[in-house]
Design an enzyme around this catalytic site. Sequence first.
Site, mmCIF file in Angstrom:
data_model
loop_
_atom_site.group_PDB
_atom_site.id
_atom_site.type_symbol
_atom_site.label_atom_id
_atom_site.label_comp_id
_atom_site.label_asym_id
_atom_site.label_seq_id
_atom_site.Cartn_x
_atom_site.Cartn_y
_atom_site.Cartn_z
ATOM 1 N N CYS A 1 57.806 36.505 14.215
ATOM 2 C CA CYS A 1 56.576 36.292 13.442
ATOM 3 C C CYS A 1 56.878 35.866 12.005
ATOM 4 O O CYS A 1 56.110 35.125 11.389
ATOM 5 C CB CYS A 1 55.723 37.554 13.434
ATOM 6 S SG CYS A 1 55.102 38.027 15.056
ATOM 7 N N CYS B 1 57.175 32.154 11.857
ATOM 8 C CA CYS B 1 56.087 31.408 12.508
ATOM 9 C C CYS B 1 55.101 30.919 11.464
ATOM 10 O O CYS B 1 54.681 31.678 10.576
ATOM 11 C CB CYS B 1 55.377 32.293 13.531
ATOM 12 S SG CYS B 1 54.003 31.457 14.375
ATOM 13 N N CYS C 1 57.558 32.511 19.711
ATOM 14 C CA CYS C 1 56.669 33.574 20.213
ATOM 15 C C CYS C 1 57.216 34.136 21.523
ATOM 16 O O CYS C 1 56.611 33.990 22.591
ATOM 17 C CB CYS C 1 55.248 33.020 20.380
ATOM 18 S SG CYS C 1 53.981 34.291 20.510
ATOM 19 N N CYS D 1 47.225 34.300 12.753
ATOM 20 C CA CYS D 1 47.368 34.832 14.114
ATOM 21 C C CYS D 1 46.872 36.264 14.142
ATOM 22 O O CYS D 1 47.369 37.117 13.386
ATOM 23 C CB CYS D 1 48.830 34.762 14.559
ATOM 24 S SG CYS D 1 49.124 35.505 16.187
ATOM 25 N N LYS E 1 49.185 26.932 39.217
ATOM 26 C CA LYS E 1 49.966 26.395 38.099
ATOM 27 C C LYS E 1 50.852 25.250 38.558
ATOM 28 O O LYS E 1 50.893 24.172 37.934
ATOM 29 C CB LYS E 1 50.835 27.494 37.492
ATOM 30 C CG LYS E 1 51.698 27.027 36.330
ATOM 31 C CD LYS E 1 52.944 27.871 36.140
ATOM 32 C CE LYS E 1 53.988 27.544 37.198
ATOM 33 N NZ LYS E 1 55.284 28.221 36.936
#
Length: 381
Positions: free
Chosen positions: A355, A358, A348, A364, A278
Site C-alpha cells: 500500500c 500504491c 495489490c 482506496c 472466466k
Amino acid sequence: MLFWVSEFNAWVLFLCIKMTSPYFLRKGSGVLARDMCKAANNTETAKNRERNKHVSGVKAVAAAAEKDPDTEPQIWLSEQPPAAGCSASPAAQTRALGSEAETDAGKARPARPRRRALRVEYEAAGGPGVGQLERDQEEAKRDRWEPRHFWKQLENIREMRRKKDAPVDHMGVQKCFDSEASPEVMRYQVLVSLMLSSQTKDQVTSAAMVKLRGHGLSVGSILQMDDRTLGELIYPVGFWKTKVKYIKQTTEILQKQYNGDIPDNVPDLVSLPGIGPKMAHLIMDIAWNKVSGIGVDTHVHRISNRLGWMKKNTKTPEETRVALEGWLPRDLWSEINWLLVGFGQQVCQPVNPLCSSCLNRHCCPSANTSKERRQTPSKKR
C-alpha cells in the site's frame, strides 16, 4: 250668467297669455328637457351595466389565458357600450360611444398568447425517435451506479502498469500459444492454456505449455497421447490429475462435435469439462477477438472489492463479474482483466499488499485495512 261668461273669458285669456308668454315657454321647455335627461340617464345606466358585464367577461378570459397560454380565447367584445351624458347632440354621442367602446375594449382585450414552439423529433426507420433515444440515454446515465473514485483509481493503475513487466505480461495466456499455427490449432492452444492456468501461477503454466507445444499441441496429438504422458508434461500445475482428465474429455468433444475447432459462444464453451465463465469470456476475447464479458479471476475479484468497485462486497468471482458488468463501461471489459491481474501480482498482492507504494493509497477505502494486514506478520515474527 254674466259671471259664468266672464269666468270663461278669463280662462281663455289666461290660455292665450300662457301660450304666447316667453316665461311659460321657457318653463315648459325646461320641464321637457328634464324629462328627456331623466329618461336618457335611465337608459345610460342600463347600458353601463351591460358594458360592465362585457368587460368583466373579457377580464376573466384574460386571466384564464395567463394561467394556460395554450388555450385560445373564445369570447371577445361584440357590442359597443354607450357613452355617458345626455347634453351632446346625437352625432356627438355616437362618436363618443364609439371611441369609448374602442378604448375599453382595447384595455380589456388580452394579447393573443404566443404559441409554444414544438420540438420536432425525427423518427428513424424501425426505431424510436431521436429525442426518445436521448432521453433514454440520459435516464440510463442517471440510473447507472459508479464508484466515487473509479476514474482516478483506473488512471493510477494504468500508470503503475505502464512498464508491462508483470508475469502476466510475459508468461500469460496471450503469450502461450503458437502465433504461427493455423487458426484452429491456435484457438485450441488458448483453450488448453486457460485450463492449465486455473489455481496455477503464470510461470508454471507457461513452462507446461512449452513442453506440450514441443510434443505438438493439437487436437490430434492430444487424442493420441496417453494420460500418463500428458500428466508428466503438465506437472506441476495445480490439480494436474484432474486437468488431465478434463483435457482429454474436452478434446474428444471438440473432435466429434466441432470438427477439431472450439465453440465460438459462451454457452457451448461453458458446457465443456473444466471450462468456467472466466475461461469462456477470456477464450472469446483472445481466441475469437470478441468481448462477451469480463474475465474475473482471483486477482480481479480481490482488487475490485478492495477498491470499492462493488455496491456491496461479493463472495465469489462470478458475483464480482455480474456486479462489474452492471456498471463498468463495455469498452473497458477487455482491458480490466489484464490491468488488475498484473496490478495484483506486483502491488495489490493477496498477502502483504504494498500500500505504501500504491498510487491509490489516498483514495482506496481498504488502504488502512491492508496496512494493518501487512504489519501483522512482522509482529508475529
